[in-house]
Design an enzyme around this catalytic site. Structure first.
Site, mmCIF file in Angstrom:
data_model
loop_
_atom_site.group_PDB
_atom_site.id
_atom_site.type_symbol
_atom_site.label_atom_id
_atom_site.label_comp_id
_atom_site.label_asym_id
_atom_site.label_seq_id
_atom_site.Cartn_x
_atom_site.Cartn_y
_atom_site.Cartn_z
ATOM 1 N N THR A 86 0.869 -1.192 0.000
ATOM 2 C CA THR A 86 0.000 0.000 0.000
ATOM 3 C C THR A 86 0.906 1.242 0.000
ATOM 4 O O THR A 86 0.963 1.981 0.984
ATOM 5 C CB THR A 86 -0.931 0.019 1.231
ATOM 6 O OG1 THR A 86 -0.148 -0.223 2.422
ATOM 7 C CG2 THR A 86 -2.014 -1.027 1.140
ATOM 8 N N THR A 122 -1.424 -2.532 5.597
ATOM 9 C CA THR A 122 -1.782 -1.318 6.331
ATOM 10 C C THR A 122 -2.703 -0.480 5.445
ATOM 11 O O THR A 122 -2.288 -0.024 4.378
ATOM 12 C CB THR A 122 -0.501 -0.528 6.678
ATOM 13 O OG1 THR A 122 0.338 -1.379 7.458
ATOM 14 C CG2 THR A 122 -0.816 0.735 7.458
ATOM 15 N N LEU A 153 4.903 -6.283 12.808
ATOM 16 C CA LEU A 153 6.276 -6.805 12.835
ATOM 17 C C LEU A 153 7.279 -5.758 12.365
ATOM 18 O O LEU A 153 6.938 -4.860 11.592
ATOM 19 C CB LEU A 153 6.391 -8.075 11.990
ATOM 20 C CG LEU A 153 6.134 -8.033 10.475
ATOM 21 C CD1 LEU A 153 7.292 -7.441 9.700
ATOM 22 C CD2 LEU A 153 5.840 -9.434 9.982
ATOM 23 N N ASN A 223 1.975 3.828 14.303
ATOM 24 C CA ASN A 223 3.141 4.250 13.517
ATOM 25 C C ASN A 223 3.376 5.754 13.596
ATOM 26 O O ASN A 223 4.522 6.210 13.651
ATOM 27 C CB ASN A 223 2.995 3.792 12.060
ATOM 28 C CG ASN A 223 3.530 2.378 11.878
ATOM 29 O OD1 ASN A 223 4.001 1.761 12.831
ATOM 30 N ND2 ASN A 223 3.466 1.863 10.669
ATOM 31 N N PHE A 264 12.850 3.850 20.898
ATOM 32 C CA PHE A 264 12.602 4.882 19.878
ATOM 33 C C PHE A 264 13.066 6.263 20.338
ATOM 34 O O PHE A 264 12.495 7.267 19.945
ATOM 35 C CB PHE A 264 11.128 4.893 19.441
ATOM 36 C CG PHE A 264 10.820 3.752 18.515
ATOM 37 C CD1 PHE A 264 10.717 3.962 17.146
ATOM 38 C CD2 PHE A 264 10.672 2.468 18.993
ATOM 39 C CE1 PHE A 264 10.476 2.913 16.287
ATOM 40 C CE2 PHE A 264 10.435 1.408 18.142
ATOM 41 C CZ PHE A 264 10.333 1.628 16.788
ATOM 42 N N GLY A 272 13.113 6.318 8.306
ATOM 43 C CA GLY A 272 12.881 5.951 6.902
ATOM 44 C C GLY A 272 12.201 4.616 6.884
ATOM 45 O O GLY A 272 11.524 4.241 7.841
ATOM 46 N N CYS A 275 7.558 1.789 6.078
ATOM 47 C CA CYS A 275 6.297 2.052 6.799
ATOM 48 C C CYS A 275 6.145 3.492 7.293
ATOM 49 O O CYS A 275 5.196 4.169 6.895
ATOM 50 C CB CYS A 275 6.158 1.084 7.964
ATOM 51 S SG CYS A 275 5.909 -0.612 7.411
HETATM 52 P P1 NAD Z 1 6.096 -5.757 -0.442
HETATM 53 O O1 NAD Z 1 6.084 -4.720 -1.503
HETATM 54 O O2 NAD Z 1 7.389 -6.288 0.084
HETATM 55 O O3 NAD Z 1 5.234 -7.022 -0.933
HETATM 56 C C1 NAD Z 1 3.996 -6.946 -1.561
HETATM 57 C C2 NAD Z 1 3.910 -8.160 -2.507
HETATM 58 O O4 NAD Z 1 2.565 -8.288 -2.985
HETATM 59 C C3 NAD Z 1 4.794 -8.030 -3.734
HETATM 60 O O5 NAD Z 1 5.662 -9.145 -3.811
HETATM 61 C C4 NAD Z 1 3.788 -8.029 -4.921
HETATM 62 O O6 NAD Z 1 4.298 -8.672 -6.071
HETATM 63 C C5 NAD Z 1 2.624 -8.784 -4.318
HETATM 64 N N1 NAD Z 1 1.310 -8.530 -4.944
HETATM 65 C C6 NAD Z 1 0.704 -7.342 -5.195
HETATM 66 N N2 NAD Z 1 -0.520 -7.552 -5.727
HETATM 67 C C7 NAD Z 1 -0.697 -8.897 -5.792
HETATM 68 C C8 NAD Z 1 -1.765 -9.735 -6.239
HETATM 69 N N3 NAD Z 1 -2.928 -9.230 -6.688
HETATM 70 N N4 NAD Z 1 -1.598 -11.075 -6.179
HETATM 71 C C9 NAD Z 1 -0.448 -11.609 -5.713
HETATM 72 N N5 NAD Z 1 0.595 -10.863 -5.264
HETATM 73 C C10 NAD Z 1 0.459 -9.509 -5.297
HETATM 74 O O7 NAD Z 1 5.236 -5.139 0.760
HETATM 75 P P2 NAD Z 1 5.427 -5.374 2.338
HETATM 76 O O8 NAD Z 1 6.573 -4.580 2.852
HETATM 77 O O9 NAD Z 1 5.357 -6.824 2.619
HETATM 78 O O10 NAD Z 1 4.106 -4.656 2.869
HETATM 79 C C11 NAD Z 1 2.822 -5.207 2.661
HETATM 80 C C12 NAD Z 1 1.831 -4.457 3.533
HETATM 81 O O11 NAD Z 1 2.138 -4.681 4.927
HETATM 82 C C13 NAD Z 1 1.847 -2.940 3.349
HETATM 83 O O12 NAD Z 1 0.543 -2.451 3.493
HETATM 84 C C14 NAD Z 1 2.707 -2.465 4.494
HETATM 85 O O13 NAD Z 1 2.407 -1.150 4.888
HETATM 86 C C15 NAD Z 1 2.327 -3.434 5.591
HETATM 87 N N6 NAD Z 1 3.344 -3.606 6.619
HETATM 88 C C16 NAD Z 1 4.668 -3.705 6.272
HETATM 89 C C17 NAD Z 1 5.631 -3.895 7.252
HETATM 90 C C18 NAD Z 1 7.098 -3.994 6.894
HETATM 91 O O14 NAD Z 1 7.927 -3.930 7.812
HETATM 92 N N7 NAD Z 1 7.462 -4.133 5.631
HETATM 93 C C19 NAD Z 1 5.236 -3.992 8.605
HETATM 94 C C20 NAD Z 1 3.885 -3.933 8.916
HETATM 95 C C21 NAD Z 1 2.954 -3.726 7.915
#
Ligand code: NAD
Length: 461
Positions: A86, A122, A153, A223, A264, A272, A275
């Site tokens: 997102t 998110t 996480l 956050n 924190f 950065g 998130c």
């Molecule tokens: P990311 O970009 O690493 O992974 C997203 C994955 O989804 C990608 O591999 C993409 O190819 C896949 N994807 C997108 N549309 C798809 C579909 N229709 N079918 C199949 N696969 C699809 O993202 P992330 O860092 O894992 O974050 C995901 C969500 O979790 C976000 O909303 C983020 O804000 C939230 N989040 C992230 C963290 C973090 O530390 N990275 C922590 C908490 C929450």
């Protein structure tokens, strides 16, 4: 229970692996064919400590598999998690929900029976209701229930955070509000979510059962609060530098107050990562959408930009204000240690600014090179800190990887053309740096030595 995890990124992959370790049968889906092909061979596409071993053991025990075929994964799954990205929408900072809604449509088309659709991504308040609407509109014949289950996480400690969370938040609709949870589906969603997280409830980790809107809001409020805490100490650090106080002592002194807490409160080059920047922007935008100006969050976003700019000035100051023709060795470019994630890392703002001022930049990072190579054009990559420092005029520590915490400072200084250090994570003691032969040293919120700032002070006296 059979679970489909849509999106196999940092959150989807860790969640899928951990849920399979709880004993569920999990199929992880991603559109990215290379990622899935690699995972099928046991190759983990991200750097996350402990993930490869946990993944391998659950695959070996037959509970975890990977596919690009969303329909195959969704059919027969009792719960389908949405864990797609997102990112910030270009222009207004709003969360781009197109991946979430596209996934909801695909899930609806593929589902073969009653399904609980769980949003782990998110997403701003109101999104889960829209997901429910899309599911009903696409497949009016099926019984869907939606649940909001935001993830907390931290990259670098993701498995431990998932397995031993501070809390699990589950938002559900009520049965009368037309969110897709009518006709008793809300009760079923609650049962399914309770079954999924039973291993955690049994160990008495707290669960917050709430409504959809509150669950969505909890994630953004958490956050925004954490980003504000980091930004607060960064602002205090700027004042400490001018007033002759030591921000590390100040952080310790305030952090020991149980109402404040010590986490924190580490001054540095600004927050950065994947998130905080996007989530604070989206939170501020949600406020505007609802006619409630989130002035604190807006200020946090602006101050964090200033913090990054201040770091650029600090580095230039150490070189007498002139970076033309100087070589800067940068230790660490990922947004924090123990991850390879470069999204919105302070390095992405700081390094190009140094290059624009005429510096040659050499980088060393234990995991950042794969992503960093195309994000940081024109930098040279070195294998270790001493090779990076060879002939350099300044070494800048941007990420506090363990490998950078106990450097042989004398060896580092003697490798450099002119030994100066910008310690943007406050790892070293200024006296130790000076004793090792460095000419100039600056950190964040503490008094340094040498450099243009000191010369200006001396000239004024
Ligand atoms: P990311 O970009 O690493 O992974 C997203 C994955 O989804 C990608 O591999 C993409 O190819 C896949 N994807 C997108 N549309 C798809 C579909 N229709 N079918 C199949 N696969 C699809 O993202 P992330 O860092 O894992 O974050 C995901 C969500 O979790 C976000 O909303 C983020 O804000 C939230 N989040 C992230 C963290 C973090 O530390 N990275 C922590 C908490 C929450």
């Amino acid at each position: 229970m059979r679970i489909a995890m849509i999106g196999t990124g940092y959150v989807g992959l860790v969640s899928g692996v951990c849920l399979s370790d709880f004993g569920h049968e999990v199929i992880c889906v991603d559109k990215h064919e290379g990622k899935i092909a690699g995972l099928r061979e046991g190759q983990v596409p991200i750097f996350e400590p402990g993930l490869d071993a946990l993944l391998a053991s659950n695959v070996a025990e037959g509970r975890l598999s990977f596919t690009t075929d969303l329909a195959e994964a969704v059919q027969g799954a009792e719960a389908v998690f949405i864990a797609v990205g997102t990112p910030s929408r270009r222009g207004d900072g709003h969360a781009d929900l197109s991946y979430v809604y596209a996934a909801a449509r695909e899930i609806a088309l593929a589902a073969s029976g009653p399904t609980v659709v769980v949003t782990k991504s998110t997403v701003p308040v109101g999104t889960n209701r829209e997901v429910g609407r899309i599911l009903r509109e696409t497949r009016p014949d099926l019984a869907f229930a939606v649940a909001s289950n935001p993830e907390f996480l931290r990259e670098g400690a993701a498995i431990d955070d998932f397995m031993r969370p501070d809390r699990v938040v589950v938002g559900l609709g009520d049965s009368a509000d037309g969110d897709g949870n009518a006709d008793g589906n809300a009760a079923r969603a609650r049962e399914v979510m309770a079954d999924i997280y039973r291993p955690l409830f049994l160990r008495e980790f707290p669960i917050v059962w709430t409504d959809l809107e509150s669950a969505e809001m909890i994630k953004y409020a958490a956050n925004a609060f954490l980003a504000a805490k980091i930004t607060f100490i960064n602002e205090v650090a700027a004042l400490c530098e001018r007033a002759g106080a030591d921000v590390k002592a100040v952080a310790k002194g305030i952090g020991l107050d149980g109402r404040i807490g010590s986490k924190f409160l580490h001054a540095g080059p600004g927050y950065g990562g994947s998130c905080f920047p996007k989530d604070t922007r989206a939170f501020a935008q949600t406020g505007r959408d609802h006619g409630v100006e989130l002035r604190l969050t807006e200020a946090v976003i602006a101050v964090n930009e200033e913090v990054k700019a201040r770091m650029i000035g600090k580095i230039a100051d150490l070189c007498g204000g002139d970076l033309q023709g100087r070589t800067v060795a940068v230790l660490g470019v990922t947004f924090k240690p123990n991850t390879d994630d470069m999204r919105e890392a302070p390095a992405l703002a700081i390094l190009p600014a140094l290059q624009a001022q005429g510096a040659r930049v050499r980088v060393v990072d234990p995991q950042g090179r794969r992503e960093g190579e195309h994000l940081l054009p024109g930098v040279d990559w070195a294998e270790d800190p001493y090779a990076a420092a060879e002939g350099a005029h300044l070494v800048a520590i941007l990420t506090e990887w363990n490998q950078f915490r106990a450097l042989d400072l004398k060896r580092l200084a003697s490798a450099m053309a002119e030994p100066r250090m910008a310690d943007l994570r406050n790892i070293y003691d200024p006296q130790d740096v000076q004793a090792a032969g460095f000419l100039a040293y600056a950190s964040v919120g503490r008094t340094g030595f040498g450099g243009a700032a000191e010369e200006r002070t001396a000239a004024a006296e």
